[in-house]
Scaffold this motif. Structure first.
Motif, PDB file in Angstrom:
ATOM      1  N   PRO A 247       0.800  -1.226   0.000  1.00  0.00           N
ATOM      2  CA  PRO A 247       0.000   0.000   0.000  1.00  0.00           C
ATOM      3  C   PRO A 247       0.831   1.275   0.000  1.00  0.00           C
ATOM      4  O   PRO A 247       0.383   2.295  -0.541  1.00  0.00           O
ATOM      5  CB  PRO A 247      -0.834  -0.113   1.288  1.00  0.00           C
ATOM      6  N   VAL A 248       2.019   1.258   0.574  1.00  0.00           N
ATOM      7  CA  VAL A 248       2.867   2.455   0.596  1.00  0.00           C
ATOM      8  C   VAL A 248       3.336   2.777  -0.815  1.00  0.00           C
ATOM      9  O   VAL A 248       3.254   3.921  -1.283  1.00  0.00           O
ATOM     10  CB  VAL A 248       4.059   2.262   1.557  1.00  0.00           C
ATOM     11  N   GLU A 249       3.827   1.755  -1.515  1.00  0.00           N
ATOM     12  CA  GLU A 249       4.278   1.954  -2.889  1.00  0.00           C
ATOM     13  C   GLU A 249       3.106   2.325  -3.792  1.00  0.00           C
ATOM     14  O   GLU A 249       3.234   3.182  -4.672  1.00  0.00           O
ATOM     15  CB  GLU A 249       4.970   0.692  -3.403  1.00  0.00           C
ATOM     16  N   GLN A 250       1.949   1.685  -3.564  1.00  0.00           N
ATOM     17  CA  GLN A 250       0.800   1.990  -4.414  1.00  0.00           C
ATOM     18  C   GLN A 250       0.339   3.431  -4.222  1.00  0.00           C
ATOM     19  O   GLN A 250      -0.010   4.115  -5.191  1.00  0.00           O
ATOM     20  CB  GLN A 250      -0.352   1.028  -4.131  1.00  0.00           C
ATOM     21  N   ARG A 251       0.347   3.913  -2.983  1.00  0.00           N
ATOM     22  CA  ARG A 251      -0.028   5.303  -2.729  1.00  0.00           C
ATOM     23  C   ARG A 251       0.943   6.251  -3.453  1.00  0.00           C
ATOM     24  O   ARG A 251       0.520   7.244  -4.057  1.00  0.00           O
ATOM     25  CB  ARG A 251      -0.036   5.612  -1.232  1.00  0.00           C
ATOM     26  N   LEU A 275      -9.263   0.947  -1.148  1.00  0.00           N
ATOM     27  CA  LEU A 275      -8.319  -0.055  -1.649  1.00  0.00           C
ATOM     28  C   LEU A 275      -7.034  -0.040  -0.828  1.00  0.00           C
ATOM     29  O   LEU A 275      -6.553  -1.096  -0.391  1.00  0.00           O
ATOM     30  CB  LEU A 275      -8.001   0.213  -3.116  1.00  0.00           C
ATOM     31  N   LEU A 276      -6.472   1.142  -0.614  1.00  0.00           N
ATOM     32  CA  LEU A 276      -5.197   1.220   0.095  1.00  0.00           C
ATOM     33  C   LEU A 276      -5.302   0.688   1.524  1.00  0.00           C
ATOM     34  O   LEU A 276      -4.339   0.123   2.051  1.00  0.00           O
ATOM     35  CB  LEU A 276      -4.710   2.671   0.115  1.00  0.00           C
ATOM     36  N   ALA A 277      -6.477   0.825   2.125  1.00  0.00           N
ATOM     37  CA  ALA A 277      -6.663   0.367   3.506  1.00  0.00           C
ATOM     38  C   ALA A 277      -6.539  -1.148   3.637  1.00  0.00           C
ATOM     39  O   ALA A 277      -6.211  -1.659   4.712  1.00  0.00           O
ATOM     40  CB  ALA A 277      -8.023   0.825   4.028  1.00  0.00           C
ATOM     41  N   VAL A 278      -6.792  -1.883   2.549  1.00  0.00           N
ATOM     42  CA  VAL A 278      -6.769  -3.349   2.635  1.00  0.00           C
ATOM     43  C   VAL A 278      -5.730  -3.986   1.719  1.00  0.00           C
ATOM     44  O   VAL A 278      -5.558  -5.202   1.735  1.00  0.00           O
ATOM     45  CB  VAL A 278      -8.158  -3.934   2.304  1.00  0.00           C
ATOM     46  N   LEU A 279      -5.024  -3.183   0.935  1.00  0.00           N
ATOM     47  CA  LEU A 279      -4.131  -3.745  -0.082  1.00  0.00           C
ATOM     48  C   LEU A 279      -3.056  -4.637   0.535  1.00  0.00           C
ATOM     49  O   LEU A 279      -2.655  -5.643  -0.064  1.00  0.00           O
ATOM     50  CB  LEU A 279      -3.491  -2.621  -0.897  1.00  0.00           C
ATOM     51  N   GLY A 280      -2.590  -4.291   1.711  1.00  0.00           N
ATOM     52  CA  GLY A 280      -1.564  -5.102   2.366  1.00  0.00           C
ATOM     53  C   GLY A 280      -2.048  -6.496   2.724  1.00  0.00           C
ATOM     54  O   GLY A 280      -1.235  -7.393   2.975  1.00  0.00           O
TER      55      GLY A 280
END
Length: 316
Positions: A247-251, A275-280
């Motif tokens: 999620p860090v890279e995706q953000r 999405l970012l909240a659950v991507l990990g």
């Protein structure tokens, strides 16, 4: 007069697709078409609308999806497992002989797979549908680097931009604002892709890391994106990734997209925080999106997308 046979061809193709996935225990799902977040990709423009109901219902500004990718990944993060969606998506500004602002996308995800294994399944699906329609095709698998070297004598990963511009010198392209990846895309669409034989499935892998989108990056020398595209004849029909679940890279990638939008004078697009909240928590997986109209154009032996639509945008 409208060729009603192509409407039957669409229905038959949907049936083949659903049978293919049913036989492989991949679950069909349906996700929202309207979202509070949009697609930040600066090369894709989204339609938006506003909800006029009660303010407690959610954010009033809504975006028509350009693909079902983000909600499907949220389902994967929730533990759903292998899944697919076959449904309508929307892209503003894309209308013409081969584009319609409203079209059908098939998108699916395989847990525990990488992009190479998924590319093989894409070939299996394409072969099944094409054979059912009486087509025969050769299959060529290559890398992005090899493709450019063989077709143009260019190394797309290391050659300077000035070298990329040479084959396009007579094309009348305005270079203002074009970056390296823009020139690579132009070489693909203007010089390489049109030469693909019509009776061939071409799968291209290992794209430049700068074109990673939502794919993982493999640390080769130079690094490459774990991404592939599949072509039937000269048409790009599918784009797949070994999916990023950081999620860090995706953000950071979403924010870079919006920075490019600002630089081009485009509106920023809300980032999908759901999405970012659950991507990990999304499992290791590979996913691919396939443009159904492009496939139908091949099956119907036509170069006009209007021929495989009940009514194109101009008549809708």
């Amino acid at each position: 007069m409208k060729d009603l046979g192509n409407l039957r061809l669409r229905a038959e193709t949907y049936a083949h697709i659903r049978a293919f996935f049913a036989g492989r225990d991949v679950l069909e799902v349906e996700t929202p078409i309207l979202s509070a977040a949009g697609n930040t990709d600066p090369n894709i423009q989204s339609f938006r609308t506003r909800f006029s109901g009660h303010v407690d219902a959610g954010a009033p500004e809504r975006w028509l999806r350009t693909s079902p990718e983000f909600p499907l990944k949220r389902l994967l993060a929730a533990g759903l497992g292998d899944c697919y969606e076959l449904g309508r998506v929307f892209r503003d500004g894309e209308a013409g002989g081969r584009h319609n602002p409203e079209f059908t996308m098939l998108e699916w995800y395989r847990v525990g797979w990488d992009e190479a294994k998924l590319a093989r399944e894409v070939i299996d699906l394409l072969e099944r549908v094409l054979v059912q329609a009486g087509h025969t095709f050769d299959i060529v698998e290559t890398t992005y680097r090899s493709l450019f070297r063989d077709a143009l004598g260019i190394d797309p990963l290391t050659d300077p931009v000035e070298r990329l511009q040479v084959p396009l010198a007579s094309s009348g392209i305005d270079p203002e604002g074009l970056e390296r990846d823009d020139w690579l895309d132009l070489l693909m669409t203007h010089k390489i892709q049109p030469a693909f034989p019509r009776d061939r499935i071409t799968v291209v892998s290992d794209y430049p890391a700068s074109q990673c989108a939502l794919a993982r990056i493999r640390q080769d020398d130079p690094p490459v994106a774990k991404r592939f595209e599949a072509y039937v004849g000269p048409y790009e029909v599918a784009n797949g990734y070994h999916e990023l679940n950081d999620p860090v890279e995706q953000r950071a990638r979403f924010e870079r997209d919006n920075a490019k939008r600002r630089a081009r004078g485009l509106d920023e697009v809300p980032i999908d925080e759901n999405l970012l909240a659950v991507l990990g928590r999304m499992p290791d997986c590979a996913g691919v999106a396939l443009g159904v109209e492009r496939l139908l154009m091949v099956l119907a032996r036509t170069d006009a997308i209007a021929d495989v639509l009940a009514f194109p945008f101009s008549e809708a």
